[in-house]
Structures are given as structure tokens and as C-alpha cells.
Write an enzyme that holds these catalytic residues in place. Structure first.
Site, PDB file in Angstrom:
ATOM      1  CE  LYS A  14      -2.332  -1.117   3.792  1.00 39.59           C
ATOM      2  NZ  LYS A  14      -1.730  -2.421   4.134  1.00 39.59           N
ATOM      3  NE  ARG A  89      -4.685  -1.624   9.960  1.00 40.26           N
ATOM      4  CZ  ARG A  89      -3.620  -1.058   9.403  1.00 40.26           C
ATOM      5  NH1 ARG A  89      -3.704   0.160   8.930  1.00 40.26           N
ATOM      6  NH2 ARG A  89      -2.477  -1.718   9.301  1.00 40.26           N
ATOM      7  NE  ARG A 128       7.134  -2.964   6.079  1.00 46.13           N
ATOM      8  CZ  ARG A 128       5.821  -2.719   6.072  1.00 46.13           C
ATOM      9  NH1 ARG A 128       5.215  -2.332   4.973  1.00 46.13           N
ATOM     10  NH2 ARG A 128       5.099  -2.870   7.163  1.00 46.13           N
ATOM     11  NE  ARG A 134       5.807  -0.510  10.398  1.00 47.08           N
ATOM     12  CZ  ARG A 134       4.673  -0.570   9.703  1.00 47.08           C
ATOM     13  NH1 ARG A 134       4.589   0.041   8.536  1.00 47.08           N
ATOM     14  NH2 ARG A 134       3.642  -1.221  10.180  1.00 47.08           N
ATOM     15  NE  ARG A 146       1.930  -5.156  11.360  1.00 45.15           N
ATOM     16  CZ  ARG A 146       3.056  -5.020  10.634  1.00 45.15           C
ATOM     17  NH1 ARG A 146       4.165  -5.652  11.019  1.00 45.15           N
ATOM     18  NH2 ARG A 146       3.072  -4.265   9.577  1.00 45.15           N
TER      19      ARG A 146
HETATM   20  P1  AMP Z   1       0.404   0.311   9.060  1.00 53.92           P
HETATM   21  O1  AMP Z   1       1.488   1.314   8.931  1.00 53.92           O
HETATM   22  O2  AMP Z   1      -0.788   0.637   8.193  1.00 53.92           O
HETATM   23  O3  AMP Z   1       0.893  -1.092   8.850  1.00 53.92           O
HETATM   24  O4  AMP Z   1      -0.141   0.397  10.569  1.00 53.92           O
HETATM   25  C1  AMP Z   1       0.701   0.092  11.651  1.00 53.92           C
HETATM   26  C2  AMP Z   1      -0.115  -0.049  12.920  1.00 53.92           C
HETATM   27  O5  AMP Z   1      -0.766   1.193  13.210  1.00 53.92           O
HETATM   28  C3  AMP Z   1      -1.236  -1.068  12.861  1.00 53.92           C
HETATM   29  O6  AMP Z   1      -0.792  -2.386  13.145  1.00 53.92           O
HETATM   30  C4  AMP Z   1      -2.172  -0.535  13.963  1.00 53.92           C
HETATM   31  O7  AMP Z   1      -1.670  -0.831  15.243  1.00 53.92           O
HETATM   32  C5  AMP Z   1      -2.054   0.978  13.750  1.00 53.92           C
HETATM   33  N1  AMP Z   1      -3.056   1.458  12.780  1.00 53.92           N
HETATM   34  C6  AMP Z   1      -2.818   1.996  11.558  1.00 53.92           C
HETATM   35  N2  AMP Z   1      -3.949   2.330  10.948  1.00 53.92           N
HETATM   36  C7  AMP Z   1      -4.960   1.983  11.784  1.00 53.92           C
HETATM   37  C8  AMP Z   1      -6.375   2.051  11.719  1.00 53.92           C
HETATM   38  N3  AMP Z   1      -7.004   2.526  10.630  1.00 53.92           N
HETATM   39  N4  AMP Z   1      -7.085   1.610  12.790  1.00 53.92           N
HETATM   40  C9  AMP Z   1      -6.475   1.129  13.891  1.00 53.92           C
HETATM   41  N5  AMP Z   1      -5.145   1.004  14.019  1.00 53.92           N
HETATM   42  C10 AMP Z   1      -4.378   1.434  12.968  1.00 53.92           C
END
Ligand code: AMP
Length: 189
Positions: A14, A89, A128, A134, A146
Site C-alpha cells: 500500500k 480498518r 522490510r 519498525r 497483524r
Molecule cells: P500500518 O502502517 O498501516 O501497517 O499500521 C501500523 C499499525 O498502526 C497497525 O498495526 C495498527 O496498530 C495501527 N493502525 C494503523 N492504521 C490503523 C487504523 N485505521 N485503525 C487502527 N489502528 C491502525
């Protein structure tokens, strides 16, 4: 306005694909994960709250995430459109987003869902971890959590946009350029 949701499990690409799409279509990129990470770096109250959930691979609570996202949209009144990356999400987030956009006379144009098999996701996330810095990429148990959270809580969001005839499934395996071409052809359609 063109408002796109770039959807898919962790490691689907993404973030990578957003970079091209925002430039090509002149959109504002809103990645909730990036915004949370910026808050963690800045040691804000929001960052402190989000960090414990993120480190465990859990979702940050809906009320916090929705409020943050709406505030970010409101910072860009001149935008030609948005690309929502990592949001919504949950179905509650999807409903809140639809209602929020409708209140501004706007709507979601399309959901573009990157489809990638689970084995490929895991190997991409492990790779990654070497460069992303991260914590949630570095631990295989958190990666699995996740993916499990995605399957249980996030995958149903696709049905929400399928019912609205806004869902476009995109094969997310192949070269970055090939996947970009699939996305632009779906957006053009
Ligand atoms: P990402 O960078 O999209 O992989 O998001 C990393 C982490 O941020 C996720 O595993 C969640 O803990 C949190 N997070 C990101 N976007 C959301 C969302 N829309 N709702 C809830 N938690 C989120």
C-alpha cells in the site's frame, strides 16, 4: 474529488503504490500508520496511546483513529482528493468515513484492494524489517498477529465497499511497475 481507499493486508504494498498514485493523480496521502508513527516520534499523547497497540500488532481504538483521520482531512480543504492508506480498518471506521465524507458532499470513488498470498506477505515483512526500523516488522509473532487482525477485523471492510460496487481487486504480486499499471487501469475504468 477523487477519494481512493488503498486496501490490503500488511505487506501488500500500500505504501509503495501510494507514492506513485498521489503524484500521478495529485492526491493527498493519508496513512494512519504513518501519522501514528509521526506522533510516536514526536512523543505526543496520541503517540503514547497508539504505541502500545501498535507494538502488539493490535488496532488502535476506533474513536481515536476516526477522530485523528477526520482532523487530517480537515487540514486539506483545497485537496483534489485523498488516498486513504491503512484506513478504514474496521467496518465502524468505514461507516464513519462514509458519513464524514457525505457531510461534506463527498464520497469514496473506489476501493483498490491489493491481493497477496499470506506466505508472500510474511516474507516481504521480514525483509522490510531490515530497513523499516519498525518494531512491528521485526517480530514474527507480531507479524502473525497483524495478519490475524486483518483477517478478523479488516477483511470485512471489503464487503462493505463491494456492496456499494466500489471494490476493485488487484493482483498485488509482480513488479512494482506492473502493479501500478493494474491500479491505474482500475482507477481509469
Ligand atoms: P500500518 O502502517 O498501516 O501497517 O499500521 C501500523 C499499525 O498502526 C497497525 O498495526 C495498527 O496498530 C495501527 N493502525 C494503523 N492504521 C490503523 C487504523 N485505521 N485503525 C487502527 N489502528 C491502525
Amino acid at each position: 474529488m477523487r477519494n481512493l481507499i488503498l486496501f490490503g493486508p500488511p505487506g501488500a504494498g500500500k505504501g509503495t503504490q501510494s507514492a506513485f498514485l498521489v503524484a500521478h493523480y495529485n492526491l493527498v496521502h493519508l496513512s494512519t500508520g504513518d501519522i501514528f508513527r509521526a506522533n510516536i516520534k514526536g512523543e505526543t499523547e496520541l503517540g503514547k496511546l497508539a504505541q502500545s497497540y501498535m507494538n502488539q500488532g493490535k488496532l488502535v481504538p476506533d474513536d481515536v483513529t476516526i477522530g485523528m483521520l477526520e482532523a487530517e482531512v480537515n487540514k486539506h480543504p483545497e485537496a483534489a482528493g485523498f488516498i486513504f492508506d491503512g484506513f478504514p480498518r474496521t467496518t465502524a471506521q468505514a461507516q464513519a468515513l462514509d458519513t464524514f465524507l457525505e457531510s461534506q458532499g463527498e464520497t469514496i470513488s473506489a476501493m483498490l484492494a491489493l491481493e497477496v498470498p499470506e506466505d508472500e506477505l510474511k516474507s516481504r515483512l521480514v525483509a522490510r524489517a531490515a530497513t523499516s526500523g519498525r518494531a512491528d516488522d521485526a517480530d514474527p509473532a507480531v507479524i502473525q498477529k497483524r495478519i490475524d487482525v486483518y483477517n478478523a477485523e479488516t477483511a470485512p471492510v471489503a464487503d462493505h465497499y463491494r456492496a456499494l460496487e466500489k471494490y476493485h481487486g488487484i493482483d498485488g504480486v509482480g513488479s512494482i511497475e506492473d502493479i501500478t499499471a493494474r491500479l491505474t487501469s482500475a482507477i481509469g475504468a
